[in-house]
Design a protein around this motif. Sequence first.
Motif, PDB file in Angstrom:
ATOM      1  N   PHE A   1     -27.156  35.597 -14.019  1.00 25.78           N
ATOM      2  CA  PHE A   1     -28.508  34.866 -14.997  1.00 25.78           C
ATOM      3  C   PHE A   1     -29.435  35.220 -15.627  1.00 25.78           C
ATOM      4  O   PHE A   1     -30.003  36.331 -16.689  1.00 25.78           O
ATOM      5  N   LEU A   2     -30.077  36.667 -14.602  1.00 26.17           N
ATOM      6  CA  LEU A   2     -30.815  37.764 -15.355  1.00 26.17           C
ATOM      7  C   LEU A   2     -30.748  38.281 -16.447  1.00 26.17           C
ATOM      8  O   LEU A   2     -31.361  38.494 -17.209  1.00 26.17           O
ATOM      9  N   ASP A   3     -29.517  38.707 -16.087  1.00 24.85           N
ATOM     10  CA  ASP A   3     -29.354  39.811 -17.414  1.00 24.85           C
ATOM     11  C   ASP A   3     -29.148  38.759 -18.780  1.00 24.85           C
ATOM     12  O   ASP A   3     -28.967  39.107 -20.115  1.00 24.85           O
ATOM     13  N   SER A   4     -28.739  37.964 -18.807  1.00 23.42           N
ATOM     14  CA  SER A   4     -28.827  37.171 -20.665  1.00 23.42           C
ATOM     15  C   SER A   4     -29.721  36.637 -20.029  1.00 23.42           C
ATOM     16  O   SER A   4     -29.994  36.173 -21.381  1.00 23.42           O
ATOM     17  N   PHE A   5     -30.652  36.236 -19.692  1.00 22.27           N
ATOM     18  CA  PHE A   5     -31.938  35.878 -20.204  1.00 22.27           C
ATOM     19  C   PHE A   5     -32.465  36.320 -20.407  1.00 22.27           C
ATOM     20  O   PHE A   5     -32.851  36.598 -21.618  1.00 22.27           O
ATOM     21  N   SER A   6     -32.518  37.931 -20.022  1.00 22.09           N
ATOM     22  CA  SER A   6     -33.166  39.035 -20.626  1.00 22.09           C
ATOM     23  C   SER A   6     -32.711  39.681 -21.693  1.00 22.09           C
ATOM     24  O   SER A   6     -33.686  39.226 -23.061  1.00 22.09           O
ATOM     25  N   ASP A   7     -31.543  39.049 -22.043  1.00 19.90           N
ATOM     26  CA  ASP A   7     -31.470  39.423 -23.536  1.00 19.90           C
ATOM     27  C   ASP A   7     -31.713  37.858 -24.302  1.00 19.90           C
ATOM     28  O   ASP A   7     -32.261  38.464 -25.451  1.00 19.90           O
TER      29      ASP A   7
END
Length: 262
Positions: free
Chosen positions: A158-164
């Motif tokens: 989730f965090l990886d995707s959210f950051s992008d």
Amino acid sequence: MSDLRKPLAVVTGASTGIGYELARCCAENGFDLVVAADEPRIEAAATEFRSLGASVDAVEADLATLDGVETLYAALNGRPIAALLANAGRGLGKSFLDQDLNEALDVVNTNVTGTLALVHKVGRDMLARNEGRILITGSIAGFIPGTFQAVYNGSKAFLDSFSDALRNELKDSEITVTCLMPGPTDTDFFERADLMDTSVGQAKKDDPSKVAKVGFDAMMKGEGDVVAGWKNKLETAVSKVLPHGLLAEQHRKMAEPGSGRG
């Protein structure tokens, strides 16, 4: 009170590990600090950061709760934040159905809910000024189905995707968003997550000071995703081409309880 001539950085999960080293990088590079963690050790860490010449406020708060996020935000006293390093995180090993649900939810609330709430509050203030840096600690675990770490890996995905996505939303502003994606790092994460009897828990790990420097440097340059360590870069590349079922089976071999014995 922070010296107004210095930029102010907020670092969460700063009492130990990667968060501690990120805060040290900030102090060594001319930032004053507000550091936060959910344990009394944050006070000792703050004392060490002050020895590096930084003005430091320490906040003990549980960032898995919205009340904890409010406590930290209130401690900022409306000061402009030059950099938010949202690093607080929690892990949990063993099979999902064998885990205590409250502990699993605490992983989600710390890694996802608390991070979102803090980034939303500080990010809005940055947007009003049209300046600031945000560093979110994701993980290469976010690319791999986390057999025996299902909730943790899912939260990091989730965090990886959210950051992008957040980075793209802010591309026309003067706010940068960087996602630091470490691999296994030599911190107390594995002990806290009850993973010490696993293969990954017993394996050699990356130096948190080196991981933090990679993330800090990337943040200062305004870079996007950054993976610390060549082995982790290779694992990330491989994860993009292998079937998820195979990745899940490989993760089982690293994180299955008892896999680190013998």
